[in-house]
Design a protein around this motif. Structure first.
Motif: not given
Length: 546
Positions: A19-36
């Motif tokens: 992402g523009s912020c530097g977040k990787t797709a892997d970390v984005a996936d982890q954040q989605d999993v955590l929030l769910r």
């Protein structure tokens, strides 16, 4: 990854590997999993709360976990592995609490029973079930956009709640309401009216949380005082503290006392210089730099150690300071040392090895400390100036800043306000104009720095008090809003303003991508939200309505 949660999102969303912020797709996936999973935690916590039960560990973990998923907070995949593990454990604790209390556990929504797996590979495979685009085709952009508005409002509220919690302030009723709304979100709701009601409920909850945080800050550090904050460095070894967490700053000041190290604030921590409990430390030398988006240039030029608290971290590897930056609280970056339990010895040791500033820079100071207690302390004077016509308009201009073009709007709006008006400002958006000399009215600076973004609470309390004293509604005041939107804390504050019924808010410089034209139309119709345009035209419209 697909992400639309902040203004850094590319047009159409960050459908990219990084992402523009530097977040990787892997970390984005982890954040989605955590929030769910955290929505599942709330399902059980909400069922328990309905029968008068709660688990303190669950309530303490919840805001911290949500906070880590905000924009520019945590990019550390290893820590997200641990957070997901803990979330699964907390979900089981919440379930056990509900069971023991005899709560009804029928008709559980998916997040309450969803199993994302154990290994990182299993969780990556499960991540699409937690991603927002899963529902785009099924429910459409408007419903999905409203759910995102609710989700991101909860994120911002959780962040403020965590700020208060680490200072020892939390309330069971606030935790229960957070779980209730999060549990509602876990049902993947599609009713637009219900979603709008819950978005406003988040605004009401966030108002209570900001009041709690205000009590935490003022109870611990005293009420802010009018203070001329030094904005230029002095000779000596140095540590720079950025983010929002004044508890971290206090602990660092205590541990560096007498060591010959000057401590500077940066970004949203600048208002800390006005709190008596912090300004009493002689080696709190002032503020260095400006808003968060300039940190790579400013951190690179800073000749000392850097501590990043709470949020607004940018990739430290691009510049030459990755070996002298540290994180604390929810913040993380792969490979950057993380401080726990206020054990700042590594930060101090690093600062002592750095050159520090060789000489004093020319002295520059700006006023700060105009929080609600200060402003209400001169309420009679202020009301007299309003009644006498010496102050004809009030402007609230501020919020989150960012790097996108168009943000000079807030500078241009502020400096164009009439000389018989006061500008209330807060958040890092104030750095657009807080060094401008805009004069005074009867000795009161025209620009009143009310503090951090959460100090929107102060601005709201002042507006309510002024309206009450004048015998009118807040919307009848000559009070105009130019709100700088960037990320999820700003979303929570916006929902609070809407909850209070405030209208004619100029919001920009670009609107959140998750607000579809249909959703934006609802907000315009109900609350007269106004996208920012030409600052002179907007100012003319504001003044014409006064």
């Amino acid at each position: 990854m697909y992400c639309v949660q902040c203004e850094q999102s590319n047009k159409g969303g960050c459908a990219v590997k990084v992402g523009s912020c530097g977040k990787t797709a892997d970390v984005a996936d982890q954040q989605d999993v955590l929030l769910r999973l955290m929505q599942g935690v709330s399902v059980y916590a909400d069922r328990a709360a309905r029968v008068g039960a709660r688990d303190e560990q669950v309530d303490s973990f919840t805001p911290h976990a949500w906070f880590t998923t905000l924009t520019n907070v945590n990019f550390d995949s290893t820590r997200f592995d641990r957070l997901i593990d803990r979330a699964i454990g907390m979900r089981e604790r919440a379930r056990a609490c509900a069971l023991t209390a005899g709560a009804d556990l029928s008709a559980l929504p998916e997040p309450a029973t969803w199993n994302p797996g154990i290994t990182r590979a299993e969780r990556a495979a499960a991540a699409p079930f937690a991603a927002i685009q899963r529902w785009m085709d099924r429910d459409g952009p408007s419903v999905t956009g409203l759910r995102n508005l609710l989700l991101y409002g909860l994120k911002g509220t959780a962040a403020y709640s965590e700020h208060a919690r680490v200072l020892g302030q939390e309330e069971a009723a606030i935790n229960a309401e957070f779980h209730r709304i999060s549990a509602f979100l876990a049902t993947d709701p599609t009713d637009i009216d219900a979603l709008l009601r819950e978005c406003l409920a988040v605004g009401g909850l966030n108002l209570k949380v900001m009041a709690l945080l205000d009590a935490a800050n003022t109870g611990r550090f005293g009420h802010p005082e009018i203070t001329m904050v030094r904005m230029s460095p002095v000779a000596g070894k140095a540590i720079l503290v950025s983010g929002h967490d004044m508890g971290d700053l206090e602990a660092l000041l205590q541990q560096t006392e007498g060591l010959g190290i000057n401590v500077y604030t940066h970004g949203e921590l600048m208002p800390a210089n006005a709190y008596p409990g912090l300004k009493k430390y002689a080696h709190l030398a002032g503020n260095y730099g400006g808003a968060w988006q300039d940190q790579q240039k400013e951190f690179d030029a800073f000749p000392g150690a850097i501590l990043m608290t709470s949020n607004c971290l940018i990739n430290p590897e691009i510049k030459g300071y990755a070996d002298r930056i540290f994180t604390a609280g929810p913040v993380g970056w792969n490979g950057v040392p993380h401080i726990q339990n206020h054990e700042f010895a590594p930060v101090i040791a690093c600062a002592l090895t750095q050159p520090g500033f060789a000489a004093d820079a020319p002295e520059q100071r700006i006023p700060a400390g105009f929080a609600r207690n200060t402003v209400m302390g001169v309420a009679d004077t202020l009301l007299g100036m309003i009644k006498g016509g010496e102050v004809k308009n009030l402007f609230l201009i501020g919020g989150c800043d960012g790097a996108r073009p168009g943000r000079n709007y807030f500078h241009d709006l502020a400096v164009s306000t009439p000389a018989d008006s006061l500008v209330l400002t807060l958040g890092c958006g104030k750095f657009r104009f807080n060094r401008e000399d805009m004069g005074t009215i009867n000795g009161i600076p025209r620009v009143l720095d009310m503090g951090q973004c959460n100090d929107a609470y102060s601005a709201i309390q002042v507006a309510v008090a002024v309206a009450g004293a004048l015998g009118c509604e807040v919307n009848d005041l000559p009070l105009h809003y130019g709100i700088s939107w960037f990320e999820q804390k700003a979303t929570a504050v916006l929902l609070t303003m809407l909850h209070l019924g405030l209208r004619k808010i100029h919001l920009g410089p670009t609107l959140p991508q998750f607000l579809t034209p249909e959703v934006l139309g609802v907000l315009i119709d109900k609350f007269d939200i106004r996208p920012t345009g030409d600052p002179q035209e907007d100012l003319a419209r504001m003044l014409a309505a006064a």
